[in-house]
Design an enzyme around this catalytic site. Structure first.
Site, mmCIF file in Angstrom:
data_model
loop_
_atom_site.group_PDB
_atom_site.id
_atom_site.type_symbol
_atom_site.label_atom_id
_atom_site.label_comp_id
_atom_site.label_asym_id
_atom_site.label_seq_id
_atom_site.Cartn_x
_atom_site.Cartn_y
_atom_site.Cartn_z
ATOM 1 N N SER A 98 -4.195 -19.701 11.954
ATOM 2 C CA SER A 98 -3.992 -18.308 11.610
ATOM 3 C C SER A 98 -4.323 -18.067 10.137
ATOM 4 O O SER A 98 -5.443 -18.333 9.706
ATOM 5 C CB SER A 98 -2.552 -17.919 11.975
ATOM 6 O OG SER A 98 -2.346 -16.545 11.870
ATOM 7 N N HIS A 123 -7.255 -16.614 15.088
ATOM 8 C CA HIS A 123 -6.931 -15.606 16.098
ATOM 9 C C HIS A 123 -6.770 -14.260 15.413
ATOM 10 O O HIS A 123 -6.821 -14.155 14.191
ATOM 11 C CB HIS A 123 -5.680 -15.982 16.910
ATOM 12 C CG HIS A 123 -4.413 -16.065 16.113
ATOM 13 N ND1 HIS A 123 -3.228 -16.467 16.658
ATOM 14 C CD2 HIS A 123 -4.120 -15.785 14.818
ATOM 15 C CE1 HIS A 123 -2.272 -16.443 15.740
ATOM 16 N NE2 HIS A 123 -2.800 -16.030 14.615
#
Length: 195
Positions: A98, A123
């Site tokens: 992330s 993501h």
């Protein structure tokens, strides 16, 4: 962070004790470990600014082992990395997921690394909203704005198209160190420290 190890060095004045993070800082190494929040980001930003003041020409090593965290906290680190004069080399140790993966990709070109068994994951931003419909719409628009910003920066850093980044970040997209290199998030997989 529980127990913090100390190292002892002999100096002209006798023995000197450092906590391990202070000792690493002396060698221009900053460790980003754990979830990224405002407190962690403030500490990282302060260390980067301190090291720039110490020597604005010498590279800084940012070692990353993080599952990600708060977007705005991570962006404060990103902006500081770009604001300061020294190149910031990024090295993934363990995981960069992330926001951790985002920051890994933001190191100076040619100086973005990973150890061989690290995992990298990108993501789209996560968020939630509750309240009145108008408040939910405001929050939704902000999340979409941040998604567009981060996808644009990831595309620039990796050389992937914006469309490819949007497709790949639609869900959790895991990569090995080798795959992250092929994708363009890092420049090299390190086997040995050459210092």
């Amino acid at each position: 962070m529980g127990y913090i190890p100390y190292v002892i060095e002999n100096t002209e004045r006798g023995e000197r004790s450092y906590d391990i993070y202070s000792r690493l800082l002396k060698d221009r190494i900053v460790l980003l470990s754990g979830e990224i929040n405002d407190s962690v980001a403030s500490s990282i930003v302060a260390q980067l600014l301190f090291l720039e003041a110490e020597d604005p020409e010498k590279d800084i090593g940012l070692y990353i082992n993080s599952p990600g965290g708060v977007i705005t906290s991570g962006l404060s680190i990103y902006d500081t990395m770009n604001f300061i004069r020294p190149d910031v080399s990024t090295i993934c140790i363990g995981q960069a997921a992330s926001m951790g993966a985002f920051l890994l990709s933001c190191g100076a070109k040619g100086k973005r690394f990973s150890l061989p068994h690290s995992r990298i994951m990108i993501h789209q931003p996560l968020g939630g909203a509750q309240g009145q419909a108008s408040d939910i719409e405001i929050i939704s628009n902000e999340i979409l704005r941040l998604k567009g910003l981060m996808n644009s920066i990831l595309a620039q850093n990796s050389g992937q198209s914006l469309e490819q980044i949007a497709k790949d970040t639609d869900r959790d997209f895991y990569m090995s160190a080798k795959e992250a290199k092929e994708y363009g998030l890092i420049d090299k997989v390190l086997q040995k420290n050459v210092k």
